[in-house]
Write a protein that holds these residues in place. Sequence first.
Motif, short mmCIF file in Angstrom:
data_model
loop_
_atom_site.label_atom_id
_atom_site.label_comp_id
_atom_site.label_asym_id
_atom_site.label_seq_id
_atom_site.Cartn_x
_atom_site.Cartn_y
_atom_site.Cartn_z
N ALA A 13 0.77 -1.04 0.06
CA ALA A 13 -0.14 0.19 0.00
C ALA A 13 0.93 1.20 -0.01
CB ALA A 13 -0.82 -0.18 1.00
N SER A 20 2.15 1.73 -3.35
CA SER A 20 1.30 2.19 -4.31
C SER A 20 0.75 3.89 -3.92
CB SER A 20 -0.04 1.41 -3.87
OG SER A 20 0.18 0.08 -4.17
N ASP A 21 0.86 4.16 -2.84
CA ASP A 21 0.75 5.81 -2.78
C ASP A 21 1.79 6.48 -3.20
OD1 ASP A 21 -1.71 5.53 -1.15
OD2 ASP A 21 -0.83 5.24 0.64
N TYR A 46 -3.43 -7.64 -4.88
CA TYR A 46 -3.93 -6.48 -3.99
C TYR A 46 -4.42 -5.53 -4.88
CZ TYR A 46 -3.25 -2.76 -0.58
OH TYR A 46 -3.71 -1.86 0.18
N HIS A 74 -4.97 -1.19 -4.65
CA HIS A 74 -4.97 0.08 -3.81
C HIS A 74 -5.89 1.11 -4.55
CE1 HIS A 74 -3.07 2.41 -0.77
NE2 HIS A 74 -2.70 3.33 -1.75
#
Length: 342
Positions: free
Chosen positions: A203, A206-207, A282, A284
């Motif tokens: 995560a 991804s940010d 995953y 995000h």
Amino acid sequence: MKNTIILLSLLASTIALGQKGKKASNAKEDTALMLAEVQQKLVEAETTFNQYRKQNIEENRISKEMALYGTKNVPSKAYIEPLLVRITHDVTVSIIFPSKIKTIDRGVDLIQSKKVDGVENVLKIKAEKPFDRPSNLTVITEDGQIYVYTIVYEVFTTDYAIDMSKANNGERKVSTLNPNTKVSQRENKVNFEGSGMNSEEIAQLSDKILSTNFKVIDSEKEANISMVIKKIFVKDDIIFIPIQIINGGDLNYDIELIKFFSEDKKEVKRTVKQEMEMFPVYIHNETEVVDKNKAKTQIFAFSKFTISKDKYFKVVLYEKNGGRNVTCKLKYRDINKAKYID
């Protein structure tokens, strides 16, 4: 205890009656003495047992206090609030997860569980036979989520199908000491097999990708809806694919789903074009709606893969209850040139 005394009494009476050469009065006296002795021993045994039980209870209490001394309670926000599912022995309950099921743990064997053949994200459960005490079920999926359930047996249930993607708007609630307080967390950290990262680290990366503005690899448009695929990244056997959806119309765009395929470029004569669906581990910044005149970017993380020169990596965006579906196709070099991200 009472049954033992009765049996011993009968035994003593039989012995007394069988004695030869003794008078009836002497036999009665011997029997009475025997019974008195047996009863005394039984009382002593019961007293000894009660003392042992009290001592054992006291030792357990002291051990528990010693174990608790200097030990912190688990914070209330760390508890995952279980979801209640009612099952029976003649109805199958299907639980649909947003990602592939990795592991399943049942509290008791009376809970039967099985993944649907050919479908990696649907779990079927039912009861082998009735059971009285509630049990539990834990499921871990490839996107790093942990799902916890309290399972109870009911004679009748209407819990036929449960869609976990719609539970709590994608958030996981954890229990609190105050029942009026609700605490939410996006995920529970789980390490991904074959990768040194867990869901929280993915995560964070991804940010980082969302905050950058890299070039576009491919884009397609259907009516006033555009799908844009930007620069692909990779780290620790995880491939990150940023996908932006742009809604240029005056109506909200409801996303049914986004699918990914490895597809042959050419259809071989007399054979059907082959395609294989691929699933992210995953997602995000996942969203179900792109508001009018707005854009949303999601990051789809995959376990490392490559495609050959004779295949495409196809991405299909489906509109819910609509026909504005968009398809993008990436070539092998678009995947092979993924940029490493720290």
